[in-house]
Write a protein that holds these residues in place. Structure first.
Motif, PDB file in Angstrom:
ATOM      1  N   GLU A  10       0.834  -1.204   0.000  1.00  0.00           N
ATOM      2  CA  GLU A  10       0.000   0.000   0.000  1.00  0.00           C
ATOM      3  C   GLU A  10       0.871   1.257   0.000  1.00  0.00           C
ATOM      4  O   GLU A  10       0.537   2.250  -0.651  1.00  0.00           O
ATOM      5  N   VAL A  13       2.059   1.633  -3.551  1.00  0.00           N
ATOM      6  CA  VAL A  13       0.979   2.127  -4.416  1.00  0.00           C
ATOM      7  C   VAL A  13       0.861   3.636  -4.266  1.00  0.00           C
ATOM      8  O   VAL A  13       0.825   4.373  -5.257  1.00  0.00           O
ATOM      9  N   ARG A  17       1.734   6.483  -7.197  1.00  0.00           N
ATOM     10  CA  ARG A  17       0.682   7.441  -7.570  1.00  0.00           C
ATOM     11  C   ARG A  17       1.145   8.873  -7.324  1.00  0.00           C
ATOM     12  O   ARG A  17       1.000   9.730  -8.194  1.00  0.00           O
ATOM     13  N   ALA A  23      -1.225   5.328 -12.350  1.00  0.00           N
ATOM     14  CA  ALA A  23      -2.493   4.828 -11.816  1.00  0.00           C
ATOM     15  C   ALA A  23      -2.366   3.350 -11.429  1.00  0.00           C
ATOM     16  O   ALA A  23      -3.014   2.476 -11.996  1.00  0.00           O
ATOM     17  N   VAL A  24      -1.501   3.079 -10.455  1.00  0.00           N
ATOM     18  CA  VAL A  24      -1.253   1.703 -10.028  1.00  0.00           C
ATOM     19  C   VAL A  24      -2.321   1.248  -9.034  1.00  0.00           C
ATOM     20  O   VAL A  24      -3.015   2.069  -8.423  1.00  0.00           O
ATOM     21  N   VAL A  25      -2.439  -0.069  -8.893  1.00  0.00           N
ATOM     22  CA  VAL A  25      -3.370  -0.668  -7.943  1.00  0.00           C
ATOM     23  C   VAL A  25      -2.654  -1.813  -7.234  1.00  0.00           C
ATOM     24  O   VAL A  25      -1.658  -2.338  -7.726  1.00  0.00           O
ATOM     25  N   GLU A  26      -3.188  -2.184  -6.077  1.00  0.00           N
ATOM     26  CA  GLU A  26      -2.703  -3.369  -5.382  1.00  0.00           C
ATOM     27  C   GLU A  26      -3.554  -4.537  -5.857  1.00  0.00           C
ATOM     28  O   GLU A  26      -4.779  -4.451  -5.918  1.00  0.00           O
ATOM     29  N   ARG A  27      -2.877  -5.599  -6.264  1.00  0.00           N
ATOM     30  CA  ARG A  27      -3.605  -6.793  -6.688  1.00  0.00           C
ATOM     31  C   ARG A  27      -2.803  -8.019  -6.233  1.00  0.00           C
ATOM     32  O   ARG A  27      -1.660  -8.190  -6.642  1.00  0.00           O
ATOM     33  N   VAL A  31       2.138  -4.564  -6.582  1.00  0.00           N
ATOM     34  CA  VAL A  31       1.809  -3.285  -7.210  1.00  0.00           C
ATOM     35  C   VAL A  31       1.671  -3.550  -8.704  1.00  0.00           C
ATOM     36  O   VAL A  31       2.608  -4.011  -9.353  1.00  0.00           O
ATOM     37  N   PRO A  34      -2.075  -1.118 -14.514  1.00  0.00           N
ATOM     38  CA  PRO A  34      -2.977  -1.577 -15.566  1.00  0.00           C
ATOM     39  C   PRO A  34      -2.605  -0.988 -16.932  1.00  0.00           C
ATOM     40  O   PRO A  34      -2.203   0.174 -17.027  1.00  0.00           O
TER      41      PRO A  34
END
Length: 149
Positions: A10, A13, A17, A23-27, A31, A34
């Motif tokens: 987190e 991320v 940003r 525009a990263v996300v945690e998945r 990290v 998309p």
């Protein structure tokens, strides 16, 4: 933000940003960046990628690049998508262009050794423009043939 103090996914991320505008996300505990209509990726075998990097630097169009053991990933602005014939040539040369909706894993560290097995050859910067996808592809085709890699 100080990258040395980042500990969690987190944190990373938020760092990507805030510091780089990505525009990263945690998945799944990683990290992920998309692939969208605004950010694309081109995967190249290492030897060809090194040539492309040098050529793009000479053209003053270089951008962020990730290194993995057998390939590098260039972040790009998706200005156009190659046609079917070019895609066939790219596939034969082991050059990949992930589709919109897929994602690329980013490192949770700025050093060479990260838990993701990748590192930044050229890290992103906040205000730099991504090179056009078409410029990376054109350069990748121009730097040599598949038999040289």
């Amino acid at each position: 933000m100080n990258a040395d103090k980042l500990r969690t996914v987190e944190d990373w991320v938020a760092y990507y940003r805030h510091e780089f505008g990505l525009a990263v996300v945690e998945r799944g505990g990683f990290v992920m960046l998309p692939v969208t209509n605004h950010v694309g990726v081109v995967h190249l075998p290492v030897r060809r990628a090194e040539k492309v990097r040098a050529a793009l630097q000479n053209q003053q169009q270089s951008g962020p690049m990730l290194a993995r053991q057998i390939r590098w990933s260039f972040l790009a602005e998706p200005d156009s998508r190659p046609g079917e014939q070019i895609m066939e040539v790219l596939n034969r040369l082991d050059i990949g262009i992930p589709a919109v909706g897929s994602a690329v894993m980013l490192p949770t560290g700025l050093g060479r050794w990260t838990r993701e097995g990748c590192h930044w050859v050229t890290p992103p910067t906040k205000d730099s423009k991504l090179p056009p996808l078409s410029a990376i592809i054109t350069t990748a085709l121009a730097v040599g043939t598949g038999s040289e890699d």
